[in-house]
Design an enzyme around this catalytic site. Structure first.
Site, short mmCIF file in Angstrom:
data_model
loop_
_atom_site.label_atom_id
_atom_site.label_comp_id
_atom_site.label_asym_id
_atom_site.label_seq_id
_atom_site.Cartn_x
_atom_site.Cartn_y
_atom_site.Cartn_z
N PRO A 11 0.80 -1.22 0.00
CG PRO A 11 -0.11 -1.08 2.15
CD PRO A 11 0.58 -2.02 1.21
CG ASN A 12 -0.33 4.35 1.20
OD1 ASN A 12 -1.29 4.82 0.61
ND2 ASN A 12 -0.39 3.91 2.44
NE ARG A 19 3.49 7.37 1.78
CZ ARG A 19 3.77 6.20 2.29
NH1 ARG A 19 4.23 5.24 1.52
NH2 ARG A 19 3.57 5.97 3.54
CE1 TYR A 24 8.29 4.86 3.20
CE2 TYR A 24 7.10 6.93 3.37
CZ TYR A 24 7.35 5.65 3.82
OH TYR A 24 6.65 5.16 4.90
CG ASN A 75 8.39 -2.14 0.12
OD1 ASN A 75 7.80 -2.14 1.18
ND2 ASN A 75 9.07 -1.10 -0.32
CB ALA A 78 1.48 0.07 6.28
CD GLU A 99 10.36 -7.72 5.80
OE1 GLU A 99 9.48 -7.04 6.34
OE2 GLU A 99 11.09 -8.52 6.44
CG HIS A 101 10.79 -2.61 4.82
ND1 HIS A 101 9.42 -2.44 4.77
CD2 HIS A 101 11.01 -3.82 5.37
CE1 HIS A 101 8.84 -3.52 5.29
NE2 HIS A 101 9.78 -4.37 5.65
CB SER A 103 12.27 4.13 5.40
OG SER A 103 11.26 3.30 5.96
NE ARG A 108 9.56 5.70 8.84
CZ ARG A 108 8.58 5.48 7.98
NH1 ARG A 108 8.68 4.51 7.09
NH2 ARG A 108 7.50 6.23 8.00
#
Length: 146
Positions: A11-12, A19, A24, A75, A78, A99, A101, A103, A108
């Site tokens: 998502p996103n 964004r 990112y 990826n 969330a 996997e 990511h 960031s 975080r």
């Protein structure tokens, strides 16, 4: 015959480049896909590249990758921190899974420090931006049986 790998984006991630650039980066998903296609050519990999905001669609794509592919890069965005369904789908397939990511999830918010995906992934790459995808392709090259 070329090995088939699938790259799934959660998502996103369709909003990359527009964004939260400080987190990112400014590279869009289409640019990441183009770089991944170039890297896959180095290893004679056939690439399927998908993005969806739907958890159920990700589960379906994971199952498809397991049935018809040789390796998976995901990826989960969330969903990393919430999805037992993705965990179970990856656990059910028998192909190397990396996997990724963009960031560093460990630098975080605390809720991002736990991933339901990491325990069932072959490996995890985080915090290196789009380069993480390229590294994941190289990692799969060492993990996919001849």
């Amino acid at each position: 015959m070329a090995k088939k790998i699938t790259i799934l984006n959660g998502p996103n991630l369709n909003l990359l480049g527009n964004r939260e650039g400080d987190i990112y980066g400014t590279v869009g998903l289409a640019e990441i896909e183009a770089a991944c296609l170039d890297e896959c050519a180095r290893f004679d990999f056939e690439l399927a590249f998908f993005q969806t905001n739907s958890e159920g669609e990700l589960v379906t794509q994971i199952q498809e990758a397991g049935a018809n592919g040789d390796g998976l890069i995901i990826n989960p965005a969330a969903y990393s921190h919430t999805s037992v369904a993705l965990h179970d789908a990856i656990r059910a397939i028998n192909i190397p899974t990396i996997e990724v990511h963009l960031s560093n999830i460990y630098a975080r918010e605390t809720f991002r420090h736990h991933s339901y995906i990491s325990p069932v992934a072959t490996g995890t790459i985080c915090g290196l931006g789009p380069t993480g995808y390229i590294l994941a392709i190289g990692a799969l090259a060492t993990q996919i049986p001849e």
